[in-house]
Each structure stands twice: as C-alpha cells, then as structure tokens.
Design a protein around this motif. Structure first.
Motif, PDB file in Angstrom:
ATOM      1  N   GLU A 164       0.842  -1.234   0.152  1.00  0.00           N
ATOM      2  CA  GLU A 164      -0.075   0.064  -0.113  1.00  0.00           C
ATOM      3  C   GLU A 164       0.734   1.190  -0.130  1.00  0.00           C
ATOM      4  OE1 GLU A 164      -2.739  -0.143   3.097  1.00  0.00           O
ATOM      5  OE2 GLU A 164      -3.759  -2.129   2.386  1.00  0.00           O
ATOM      6  N   PRO A 165       1.621   1.461  -1.015  1.00  0.00           N
ATOM      7  CA  PRO A 165       2.432   3.010  -1.211  1.00  0.00           C
ATOM      8  C   PRO A 165       1.381   4.054  -1.085  1.00  0.00           C
ATOM      9  CG  PRO A 165       2.188   1.695  -3.420  1.00  0.00           C
ATOM     10  CD  PRO A 165       1.569   0.755  -2.171  1.00  0.00           C
ATOM     11  N   PRO A 166       1.731   5.234  -0.745  1.00  0.00           N
ATOM     12  CA  PRO A 166       1.189   6.222  -0.539  1.00  0.00           C
ATOM     13  C   PRO A 166       0.582   6.759  -1.872  1.00  0.00           C
ATOM     14  CG  PRO A 166       3.203   6.964  -0.388  1.00  0.00           C
ATOM     15  CD  PRO A 166       3.320   5.451  -0.445  1.00  0.00           C
ATOM     16  N   LEU A 167      -0.706   7.409  -2.190  1.00  0.00           N
ATOM     17  CA  LEU A 167      -1.265   7.952  -3.300  1.00  0.00           C
ATOM     18  C   LEU A 167      -0.996   9.325  -3.323  1.00  0.00           C
ATOM     19  CD1 LEU A 167      -4.710   6.263  -3.457  1.00  0.00           C
ATOM     20  CD2 LEU A 167      -2.488   5.385  -4.748  1.00  0.00           C
ATOM     21  N   SER A 168      -0.059   9.785  -4.348  1.00  0.00           N
ATOM     22  CA  SER A 168       0.427  11.001  -4.538  1.00  0.00           C
ATOM     23  C   SER A 168      -0.940  12.100  -4.913  1.00  0.00           C
ATOM     24  CB  SER A 168       1.611  11.319  -5.455  1.00  0.00           C
ATOM     25  OG  SER A 168       2.090  12.651  -5.534  1.00  0.00           O
ATOM     26  N   GLU A 169      -0.928  13.302  -4.487  1.00  0.00           N
ATOM     27  CA  GLU A 169      -1.783  14.192  -4.876  1.00  0.00           C
ATOM     28  C   GLU A 169      -1.276  14.936  -6.020  1.00  0.00           C
ATOM     29  OE1 GLU A 169      -2.857  16.453  -1.560  1.00  0.00           O
ATOM     30  OE2 GLU A 169      -4.078  14.783  -0.475  1.00  0.00           O
ATOM     31  N   SER A 170       0.043  14.739  -6.252  1.00  0.00           N
ATOM     32  CA  SER A 170       0.576  15.844  -7.374  1.00  0.00           C
ATOM     33  C   SER A 170       0.367  14.821  -8.698  1.00  0.00           C
ATOM     34  CB  SER A 170       2.186  15.942  -6.875  1.00  0.00           C
ATOM     35  OG  SER A 170       2.671  16.518  -7.854  1.00  0.00           O
ATOM     36  N   ASP A 171       0.355  15.726  -9.913  1.00  0.00           N
ATOM     37  CA  ASP A 171       0.198  15.233 -11.060  1.00  0.00           C
ATOM     38  C   ASP A 171       1.932  14.870 -11.526  1.00  0.00           C
ATOM     39  OD1 ASP A 171      -2.251  14.923 -11.060  1.00  0.00           O
ATOM     40  OD2 ASP A 171      -2.785  16.798 -11.995  1.00  0.00           O
ATOM     41  N   ASP A 172       2.785  15.560 -11.020  1.00  0.00           N
ATOM     42  CA  ASP A 172       4.180  15.431 -11.432  1.00  0.00           C
ATOM     43  C   ASP A 172       4.948  14.262 -11.053  1.00  0.00           C
ATOM     44  OD1 ASP A 172       6.829  16.045 -11.992  1.00  0.00           O
ATOM     45  OD2 ASP A 172       6.801  17.985 -11.301  1.00  0.00           O
ATOM     46  N   VAL A 173       5.152  13.531 -12.010  1.00  0.00           N
ATOM     47  CA  VAL A 173       5.598  12.399 -11.922  1.00  0.00           C
ATOM     48  C   VAL A 173       7.158  12.127 -11.108  1.00  0.00           C
ATOM     49  CG1 VAL A 173       7.334  12.272 -14.026  1.00  0.00           C
ATOM     50  CG2 VAL A 173       6.627  10.058 -13.198  1.00  0.00           C
ATOM     51  N   ILE A 174       7.854  13.241 -11.263  1.00  0.00           N
ATOM     52  CA  ILE A 174       9.184  13.476 -10.369  1.00  0.00           C
ATOM     53  C   ILE A 174       8.742  13.642  -8.844  1.00  0.00           C
ATOM     54  CG2 ILE A 174      11.050  14.988 -10.130  1.00  0.00           C
ATOM     55  CD1 ILE A 174      10.955  15.615 -12.955  1.00  0.00           C
ATOM     56  N   VAL A 175       7.786  14.307  -8.696  1.00  0.00           N
ATOM     57  CA  VAL A 175       7.130  14.567  -7.226  1.00  0.00           C
ATOM     58  C   VAL A 175       6.644  13.084  -6.622  1.00  0.00           C
ATOM     59  CG1 VAL A 175       5.615  15.487  -5.839  1.00  0.00           C
ATOM     60  CG2 VAL A 175       6.683  16.913  -7.564  1.00  0.00           C
ATOM     61  N   GLN A 176       5.912  12.450  -7.521  1.00  0.00           N
ATOM     62  CA  GLN A 176       5.593  11.070  -7.307  1.00  0.00           C
ATOM     63  C   GLN A 176       6.792  10.228  -6.949  1.00  0.00           C
ATOM     64  OE1 GLN A 176       2.827   9.645 -10.227  1.00  0.00           O
ATOM     65  NE2 GLN A 176       1.694  11.425  -9.817  1.00  0.00           N
ATOM     66  N   TRP A 177       7.839  10.094  -7.731  1.00  0.00           N
ATOM     67  CA  TRP A 177       9.040   9.386  -7.551  1.00  0.00           C
ATOM     68  C   TRP A 177       9.603   9.787  -6.081  1.00  0.00           C
ATOM     69  CZ3 TRP A 177      11.256   4.985  -8.522  1.00  0.00           C
ATOM     70  CH2 TRP A 177      11.220   4.566  -9.751  1.00  0.00           C
ATOM     71  N   LYS A 178       9.914  11.111  -6.011  1.00  0.00           N
ATOM     72  CA  LYS A 178      10.285  11.527  -4.728  1.00  0.00           C
ATOM     73  C   LYS A 178       9.640  11.174  -3.523  1.00  0.00           C
ATOM     74  CE  LYS A 178      12.650  15.502  -6.684  1.00  0.00           C
ATOM     75  NZ  LYS A 178      12.742  17.220  -6.417  1.00  0.00           N
ATOM     76  N   GLU A 179       8.343  11.108  -3.533  1.00  0.00           N
ATOM     77  CA  GLU A 179       7.354  10.581  -2.465  1.00  0.00           C
ATOM     78  C   GLU A 179       7.660   8.973  -2.297  1.00  0.00           C
ATOM     79  OE1 GLU A 179       3.767  13.980  -2.856  1.00  0.00           O
ATOM     80  OE2 GLU A 179       3.446  11.964  -3.535  1.00  0.00           O
ATOM     81  N   LEU A 180       7.505   8.322  -3.548  1.00  0.00           N
ATOM     82  CA  LEU A 180       7.474   6.712  -3.263  1.00  0.00           C
ATOM     83  C   LEU A 180       9.093   6.269  -2.787  1.00  0.00           C
ATOM     84  CD1 LEU A 180       6.542   3.966  -4.154  1.00  0.00           C
ATOM     85  CD2 LEU A 180       7.889   4.237  -6.386  1.00  0.00           C
ATOM     86  N   LEU A 181      10.094   7.093  -2.981  1.00  0.00           N
ATOM     87  CA  LEU A 181      11.372   6.875  -2.847  1.00  0.00           C
ATOM     88  C   LEU A 181      11.391   7.257  -1.110  1.00  0.00           C
ATOM     89  CD1 LEU A 181      13.941   8.137  -5.529  1.00  0.00           C
ATOM     90  CD2 LEU A 181      13.286   5.839  -4.983  1.00  0.00           C
ATOM     91  N   ALA A 182      10.908   8.546  -0.681  1.00  0.00           N
ATOM     92  CA  ALA A 182      10.887   8.708   0.619  1.00  0.00           C
ATOM     93  C   ALA A 182      10.134   7.588   1.474  1.00  0.00           C
ATOM     94  CB  ALA A 182      10.160   9.878   1.094  1.00  0.00           C
ATOM     95  N   TRP A 183       9.041   7.108   0.894  1.00  0.00           N
ATOM     96  CA  TRP A 183       8.083   5.935   1.493  1.00  0.00           C
ATOM     97  C   TRP A 183       9.061   4.761   1.587  1.00  0.00           C
ATOM     98  CZ3 TRP A 183       6.543   1.351  -1.053  1.00  0.00           C
ATOM     99  CH2 TRP A 183       5.885   0.823  -0.188  1.00  0.00           C
TER     100      TRP A 183
END
Length: 620
Positions: A516-535
């Motif tokens: 259950e990785p977090p669902l990003s509220e951003s549409d920016d794939v780079i921001v999503q990558w950063k959130e996924l890596l932090a998680w």
C-alpha cells in the motif's frame, strides 16, 4: 387389502367411464353374461396395483385398451390397515401399435407416495407385502386356471392346485431337508478339519497381545493431542517462515526500486524548458499583437498602390497643364491670321486683274468678236452666217492681262488651301485642347479629396516606416515561434522521458502494491518518484528489524518442533511403531493390527469351541 372404489375408462370392455363404489359392502359378487366385463373389473384392479393384466401374460398392456380408444385410465381406491390409498395408471397407445404406461401414481390422501410406473409397483408391493405372482395366487385366482381346474383330470387338478395354492413348497422342503442333512455331514467333517488347522495361542501369547493392544489404545488416545501440538509447532514454523519470506520479499522488492538516472536533472531541465517555452510563447503573443497593431495602422493608411496612383494622376495633370501652356496654338492662330490677310490681298489683286482685263477687252471688242466667229455660225452682230472667219492675232496687252488674271487666280487658290490647312490645324489644336481640358477637369475631380503632394509624401514615408516595422515584427514573430517550437520540442522530449520514468514508477508501485504505497496528490511524476522513494526508505527502516526478528522466530520455532518431534519419535519407537508421519495413522495402523491379533486369538478360541460343538452336533 379391500377395494373401496374403482373408476375405469377405455379399459377392455369399459370404453366409457365406469365408477364402481364398494363403500359399506362386506361381501359382493360380480354377475352377468359372458363378455359383460366382470373379469375386466378384476383385471382393472390388478392393473391399477401392479400395471399388468394376468390374462395377457407378461407386461403386455395394449390389448387391454378398448377398441377405438387411444388410452386406458384406471383409478383404484383401496384400504389397507384402516388407511385408504389411491392407485392410478394411464396407458397410451404408441404409433407402433403397442402401449406404454406414461402416468402412474400412488397417493395417501393428497400426499404422493410414489410417482412413475415402476416406482408405484414397488410401493404397492411394500404396502401389500405381496408381489404380483403372490397376489394372483392368494387374492385373485386367474380365470383361465380356475376353469381348467374344473375340467381337469385328478393329476391335472393336483398340478393346478400346486400351482394355484403353492403346494409344491412341501416338495421343496423335502428336498431341502435332504440337502441340509448332507450339508450337516459335510459341516461336521469340515468343522473337524478346521479345528485341526486352528492356531490357538497359549495364555502368555494371548496376554502379551492384549497388553500391547491396551498400551496402543492408551497411546492412540494421546497421540492425536501430541501430534496436534507438534502440528501447531510445525505450523508456527511455517507461519514464521512465511512471515519471514513475506517480509524478505517485501524488502527485496523495495530494494529493487531504484530512481531513474538524472531524476533531479530531469526535474530542473523540465522546469527550465517549461519556463523557456512560456517565455517564448509570451514573446510570440507580443509579436502577434505588435504585428496586428502594425497591420491595423497600415490598414488605416493609403496603400502603396493608392499613393502610386495619386502620384501618377498628378503627373498626368502636370503633363496636361504643359500641353495647355504650349506655344503651337498661338503660332497656329497667328499663321492663320497672316494667311487670311494674304488671302484678302490675293482676292483684291485678282479682282483688279480681272477689271483690267475686262477694260482691255472692252477696248478691243471688235478684235475679240472677230476672234470669236466660227465658220458656219451666224455672226452675233449682223446675224450673217460666217463664211470664213477673219484671221486675227493675239493682242500682247490682253495676253499679259489674261496671264496676270491666271496667276492671281492660281495664287488665290493656293492661299485658300493654305488658309484651309491653317484653319484645320487650329481646329485640331482647339479640339485637342478641349479634350485636354476635359481630362484635366476629370483629374482635378479625382484629386479633389486626395492629400496634397506634401501630405502624400509624408504618408508614403509613414507607410514605408510601418512596413519596415511590420517586416521586423514578422521576422521577430517567426524567430520567437521557432524558439517556442524548439522549446516545445524540448518539453515534449522531456515529457517523453517523464512518461518513461512514469512507466517505471507504475511498475515500481505495482511491485509493492500489497504494501500500500501512498497515493500522491501531485500530477508531477518527479514529485511522485520522490514521495515513493521517501516511503521506500521509511518502509525499509521498519521492515529490516522485523525481518531479523522473524528469522530468530524461525530458529526458535524449529528448535521447539524438533524437540517435540524427537520426544514423539521416542514414544513411537518404544512401541515398535515406524516413525513416519502422520504419526496418528501409524499408531492407528499398529492398534488395528494389535486388535486384529487379539480378535484373531479370541476368534480362534471361540472357533475352537464352536467347531467342537458343531462336530458333536453334526454327529448326532
């Protein structure tokens, strides 16, 4: 079984429906002439119960259906043990000429006991405790057999009675008695032989077998619980392994998530490219606005063609003015006036010469008349016919005057031609001037609302300046559009790179979807990558200690299970039971074998007693 009521339709002699009620009748008889249907009622009773007609033999039904009818229906209400039952059957002809019982039913009131021909027959046999053959021997005697009985000989009547009453049972009993005597003798002999072959255990062997059976029964009572405990420990081992494998798999999948190369650079490049594209688009819009404004300004000014047309009109007007101010018109008029003067002088000279000639001819009239006479013509003076005209000679004075008149006349004619030519030239020039003046007036009308030459020159300069600025604006717009296109291309290239890393992001998210990785509220794939890596980093920090604890739990559970398995194996080995899982099955097998041994011992002892008794009984 006592009949209560019977309904018959299309059966044998009863083509139409017949209802016979036996309610309240203890005894009855069926009387009537031959063919009136007495036997048909009895056949109908048997058919309702067993689906067969005794007189037809076998299972034939078709002959029982009335002639001309397609089906036969029988319903019988009968009483057994105080309960009323209903048996109904329907026979239908088949295309081949036979018949089939398509419907059959046995009921108790509204409750259906059996349905279907065979099922109803079985249910009736169970209810009456009589099969068809028994019923037709004990309840209903077939009509043909009874008739033969009345007319048969003594031996034939005995045979019929044996068949009707089943008296052959006594013959059968006699044969059975003889057979049983022979069998008893054989059994006595067999019992003695079997007794000799029995393996009868001694008391110690029997006691040992009983002791093992009892011990195994005690073990069987506890082995299940022990095996459950061992299974629980094994399950704990499996659960610990599963948990460790699950955590290890999660860690492995999290470790497999790696950020794309140049992720940070792609971020900065994307931002820069978008800013560049935005600036270029803004510059393009500014250039478009400038172009539109310049085109609007140019649209408010006269066009180059209009300015050129006005300049050509002014040049034409100047040319017309020059033609109007040209000297040939004055020269032509002056020349015409001089020619007219000369013409008048020539006319005067001609008149003078003519007058002088007339005077001279008057003075020399006779000479003139003589010279005019014609031979054969009358004389104008004396009217005499001229026989021969006199010889005359030209007078020099008159000849000179005649020549002067001729020269004056010729000069006058020449001057008249010159005057006509001069007058025509003047007329031509006047006509041309008039046309030029008309053209000039038309040009002046066309130039009435046209700016002056100075204003036109100013407008031309302004128009040239605006056209130059428009060309520069268009050039600037084309340059900015080219820059915007290049920036858009870079953005699209970077977007494609973002889509690629987006696909990698999706693959990585799917690989750990169960976590259950977090669902990003951003549409920016780079921001999503950063959130996924932090998680991912946070998850690994939590899971690695859990993985170590799970592995330690595996070792502990395996150790406990191994100890329990060894203890259980020792118990099994002490009872000479194979240490093979499932252990309860092995104990049950051993217990069964022990019980079989005890039972065999007991049976051998019992058989010994029984065979001894049989042998003694058979000898008697």
């Amino acid at each position: 079984m006592r009949p209560v009521r019977i309904e018959v339709e299309g059966f044998s002699a009863y083509r139409e429906m017949v209802d016979v009620d036996f309610e309240g009748v203890d005894f009855f008889s069926l009387a009537g002439p031959t063919g009136s249907g007495k036997s048909s009622l009895i056949d109908a009773v048997i058919f309702a119960l067993y689906g067969r007609v005794p007189r037809l033999g076998g299972n034939a039904v078709a002959p029982a259906i009335s002639a001309g009818a397609d089906r036969a229906r029988v319903r019988l209400d009968f009483e057994v043990g105080g309960t009323v039952y209903t048996a109904a059957r329907l026979a239908t002809r088949t295309p081949s000429g036979g018949a089939t019982v398509k419907e059959a039913r046995l009921q108790e009131g509204d409750r259906v006991i059996a349905d279907g021909a065979d099922n109803v027959t079985v249910a009736v046999e169970d209810l009456l405790r009589l099969r068809f053959d028994d019923f037709t021997r004990t309840v209903v005697l077939p009509q043909g057999d009874f008739a033969r009985f009345l007319t048969a000989t003594k031996s034939e009547r005995q045979g019929l009675l044996r068949n009707l009453l089943g008296l052959d049972v006594y013959t059968t009993m006699r044969e059975l008695a003889r057979t049983r005597g022979a069998v008893a003798a054989d059994r006595a002999e067999s019992a003695l032989r079997a007794l000799e072959t029995l393996d009868i255990p001694d008391d110690e062997t029997a006691a040992t077998a009983v002791e093992r059976r009892d011990s195994l029964e005690s073990l069987a009572g506890s082995i299940t619980e022990q095996e459950k405990k061992l299974a629980a420990l094994d399950h704990e081992v499996i659960a610990s392994r599963s948990d460790a494998e699950r955590i290890a798999g999660a860690v492995e999948r999290l470790d497999s998530i790696s950020p794309p190369d140049r992720l940070e650079e792609l971020d900065s490049l994307t931002v820069a490219a978008r800013e560049e594209m935005a600036d270029a688009d803004e510059a393009v819009e500014a250039a478009k606005k400038a172009t539109i404004q310049l085109e609007a300004s140019i649209g408010e000014l006269p066009t180059s063609e209009q300015l050129g047309s006005w300049a050509r009109l002014r040049e034409r007007l100047s040319q017309l003015d020059e033609r109007l101010n040209d000297e040939p018109m004055a020269d032509a008029r002056q020349s015409l006036d001089a020619k007219l003067v000369q013409l008048d002088e020539a006319k005067t000279g001609l008149e003078t010469a003519r007058d002088d000639l007339a005077s001279a001819r008057q003075e020399h009239a006779a000479h003139t008349l003589a010279g005019a006479l014609v031979m054969g013509k009358p004389c104008p003076v004396c009217a005499q016919v001229v026989a021969e005209p006199p010889e005359t000679r030209d007078l020099p004075e008159v000849v000179d005057l005649e020549r002067e008149v001729m020269r004056s006349s010729e000069r006058l004619s020449s001057l008249q031609d010159e005057v006509d030519a001069a007058r025509a030239a003047v007329t031509t020039l006047e006509t041309a001037r008039t046309e030029v003046e008309k053209q000039r007036d038309s040009l002046l009308a066309d130039l009435a609302d046209v700016p002056s030459t100075e204003e036109a020159e100013t407008l031309a300069e302004e128009l040239a300046r605006l056209h130059e600025e428009l060309a520069q604006a268009r050039e600037s717009r084309a340059l900015h559009e080219k820059e915007a296109k290049a920036a858009r291309t870079r953005v699209e290239d970077l977007a494609e790179a973002s889509r690629r890393i987006g696909r990698r992001l999706t693959e990585s998210q799917l690989a750990v979807a169960d976590l259950e990785p977090p669902l990003s509220e951003s549409d920016d794939v780079i921001v999503q990558w950063k959130e996924l890596l932090a998680w991912r980093a946070d998850q690994l920090e939590q899971l690695r200690p859990r993985l170590e604890a799970a592995r330690e739990g595996i070792e502990k559970a395996e150790s406990l299970a191994e100890v329990a398995r060894k203890e259980l194996a020792g118990v099994l080995e002490s009872h000479d039971i194979p240490v093979v899982e499932p252990f309860a099955v092995q104990v049950a097998t051993a217990l069964q074998a022990a019980r079989s041994t005890v039972e065999a011992h007991e049976k051998a002892l019992a058989d010994s007693v029984e065979l001894t008794g049989k042998a003694k009984l058979a000898e008697t």
